[in-house]
Scaffold this active site. Structure first.
Site, PDB file in Angstrom:
ATOM      1  N   MET A  12       0.826  -1.216   0.000  1.00  0.00           N
ATOM      2  CA  MET A  12       0.000   0.000   0.000  1.00  0.00           C
ATOM      3  C   MET A  12       0.860   1.267   0.000  1.00  0.00           C
ATOM      4  SD  MET A  12      -3.587   0.153   1.957  1.00  0.00           S
ATOM      5  CE  MET A  12      -2.830  -0.298   3.442  1.00  0.00           C
ATOM      6  N   VAL A  13       1.835   1.343   0.907  1.00  0.00           N
ATOM      7  CA  VAL A  13       2.698   2.532   0.933  1.00  0.00           C
ATOM      8  C   VAL A  13       3.528   2.571  -0.349  1.00  0.00           C
ATOM      9  CG1 VAL A  13       4.624   3.651   2.110  1.00  0.00           C
ATOM     10  CG2 VAL A  13       2.798   2.611   3.456  1.00  0.00           C
ATOM     11  N   GLN A  73       8.960  -2.374   2.527  1.00  0.00           N
ATOM     12  CA  GLN A  73       8.644  -3.796   2.653  1.00  0.00           C
ATOM     13  C   GLN A  73       8.212  -4.182   4.070  1.00  0.00           C
ATOM     14  OE1 GLN A  73       8.574  -5.905   0.096  1.00  0.00           O
ATOM     15  NE2 GLN A  73       8.075  -7.675   1.343  1.00  0.00           N
ATOM     16  N   GLN A 162      -7.584   6.780  13.791  1.00  0.00           N
ATOM     17  CA  GLN A 162      -6.741   6.264  12.705  1.00  0.00           C
ATOM     18  C   GLN A 162      -7.501   5.304  11.787  1.00  0.00           C
ATOM     19  OE1 GLN A 162      -3.031   6.312  15.795  1.00  0.00           O
ATOM     20  NE2 GLN A 162      -2.650   5.173  13.918  1.00  0.00           N
ATOM     21  N   GLU A 242       1.910   2.566  19.645  1.00  0.00           N
ATOM     22  CA  GLU A 242       1.555   3.707  18.798  1.00  0.00           C
ATOM     23  C   GLU A 242       1.567   5.000  19.623  1.00  0.00           C
ATOM     24  OE1 GLU A 242       1.317   3.326  15.647  1.00  0.00           O
ATOM     25  OE2 GLU A 242       0.027   4.853  14.780  1.00  0.00           O
ATOM     26  N   HIS A 275      -5.576   9.709   8.802  1.00  0.00           N
ATOM     27  CA  HIS A 275      -5.545   9.705  10.258  1.00  0.00           C
ATOM     28  C   HIS A 275      -5.913  11.114  10.747  1.00  0.00           C
ATOM     29  CE1 HIS A 275      -4.067   5.767   9.983  1.00  0.00           C
ATOM     30  NE2 HIS A 275      -2.835   5.897  10.422  1.00  0.00           N
ATOM     31  N   GLN A 351      -2.455   9.429   5.680  1.00  0.00           N
ATOM     32  CA  GLN A 351      -1.313   8.745   6.320  1.00  0.00           C
ATOM     33  C   GLN A 351      -0.467   7.984   5.319  1.00  0.00           C
ATOM     34  OE1 GLN A 351      -4.088   7.071   6.086  1.00  0.00           O
ATOM     35  NE2 GLN A 351      -3.645   4.889   6.095  1.00  0.00           N
TER      36      GLN A 351
END
Ligand code: HSE
Length: 370
Positions: A12-13, A73, A162, A242, A275, A351
């Site tokens: 996704m990122v 990764q 979030q 977090e 977020h 985010q």
């Protein structure tokens, strides 16, 4: 031309990073090598200057021919590969989205609109590891960083909201499946009893939380029609990890010698992306709202002060407005009834962009100038 290896570019990122690199024409500035374990040997996508074949992301031999490696990764990959590469004598620049190396003394957490000068100095000084910050920390500093830079903050709380995608792609899909489960149950109840009232629907939905077929493999619990006030593992001091990251990472990015306390409760909510955070700041002195707003407005090109007005807030201070953009709206800015030095604020940020991919591609561009 620098040889840049990219790992984790399909996640996704990674996908958001590739989109940004394409739209900003970054591939024309480097010789790109895409790495993947499952796709090694296959044809690479036809980006400008991209090596024809996909290389093996576990191959130290191939990785160590790169000038720069950018990985999205994940932490397990970093923990496995980074030490092996360094032990092999590789002296290239490692740019990483994962948290594994963030708090290492010789690693810089990157967020260039806030610590660009420090990043440049570190590159000049031969620092080799540049790590993206935690998403909520980066988004908070994009919005409120200037107040910290001006040394106005005595302490801060950040209560977060979030998105499901912060937990990963599978979790985001699971949220959609949960929504479908409820949607189907609602439709079938409406069909069998068109006169059902709101509380009857609610009772049915609530019963569905514990239905044996309710999809909750990833989150372990219902997120749709609910929320989950715990993200990541428990730390010895009772915070979730977090929550722990907020103070340690923000102070590291700001290079504070005196630690500014930051704490709060991190909550998973049923938005797909973005977020949001509600802040309480204890200021060191009385500062006018006009001054606070102008500091936020002038912080960087992406922050946008949202007037403390119902319509503007509901239109612009939401994931629906921000998702997929670089915008960092900051609103609900007002003095709290707690006292003149207590400031309230709320912000939203994507985010996957400013909270993850964007600081990485920007440090890559900075490293190319070396
Ligand atoms: N730690 C973050 C989260 C990931 O769980 O939401 C960044 O989005």
């Amino acid at each position: 031309m620098h040889k840049v290896g990219i790992v984790g570019w399909r996640g996704m990122v990674g996908s958001v990073l590739m989109e940004r690199m394409l739209s900003e024409n970054d591939f024309s500035k480097v010789k790109t090598y895409l790495f993947s374990t499952s796709l090694k040997g296959e044809n690479a996508p036809k980006y400008d200057n991209c090596h024809e074949y996909i290389l093996d992301s576990d191959s130290i031999e191939h990785l160590r021919t790169m000038d720069i490696i950018l990985t999205c990764q994940g932490g397990d990959y970093t923990k496995d590969i980074h030490p092996k590469l360094r032990q092999s004598g590789w002296e290239g620049i490692w740019i990483d989205a994962a948290s594994a190396l963030r708090m290492n003394e010789d690693a810089v957490i990157v967020l260039d609109p806030i610590n660009g000068k420090h990043i440049e100095k570190s590159l000049d000084a031969g620092i080799k590891d540049f790590i993206g910050g935690n998403c909520t920390v980066s988004l908070m500093l994009m919005g409120l960083g200037k107040l910290f830079e001006e040394d106005l903050v005595e302490w801060m709380t950040s209560m977060t909201y979030q998105a499901a995608s912060g937990a990963g792609a599978k979790n985001m899909i699971e949220l959609l499946e949960q929504m479908k489960f409820f949607g189907d149950a609602y439709l079938s109840q409406r069909q069998s009893n068109s006169a059902a009232n709101a509380l009857e629907f609610e009772k049915n939905m609530t019963e569905n939380f514990s239905h044996p077929k309710f999809p909750k493999e990833c989150f372990g619990h219902p997120l749709a029609l609910s929320l989950l006030p715990w993200i990541d593992i428990k730390m010895p001091n009772e915070q979730s990890k977090e929550e722990w990251k907020a103070q340690v990472e923000a102070n590291k990015i700001l290079q504070n010698k005196e630690i500014v306390p930051i704490d709060g409760t991190c909550v998973r909510v049923a938005s797909l992306r973005c977020h949001s955070q509600a802040f309480t700041l204890k200021l060191k002195k009385s500062v006018s709202i006009e001054r606070v707003e102008s500091l936020i407005n002038e912080s960087n090109s992406w922050t946008e002060v949202i007037a403390n007005d119902k319509e503007e807030t509901l239109q612009k201070l939401t994931p629906a407005y921000v998702t997929g953009t670089m915008k960092i709206p900051v609103g609900r800015i007002r003095k709290m009834t707690l006292g003149d030095q207590y400031l309230n604020a709320f912000s939203v940020g994507d985010q996957l962009l400013w909270g993850a991919a964007e600081p990485l591609r920007r440090v890559l561009l900075m490293a190319l100038k070396q």
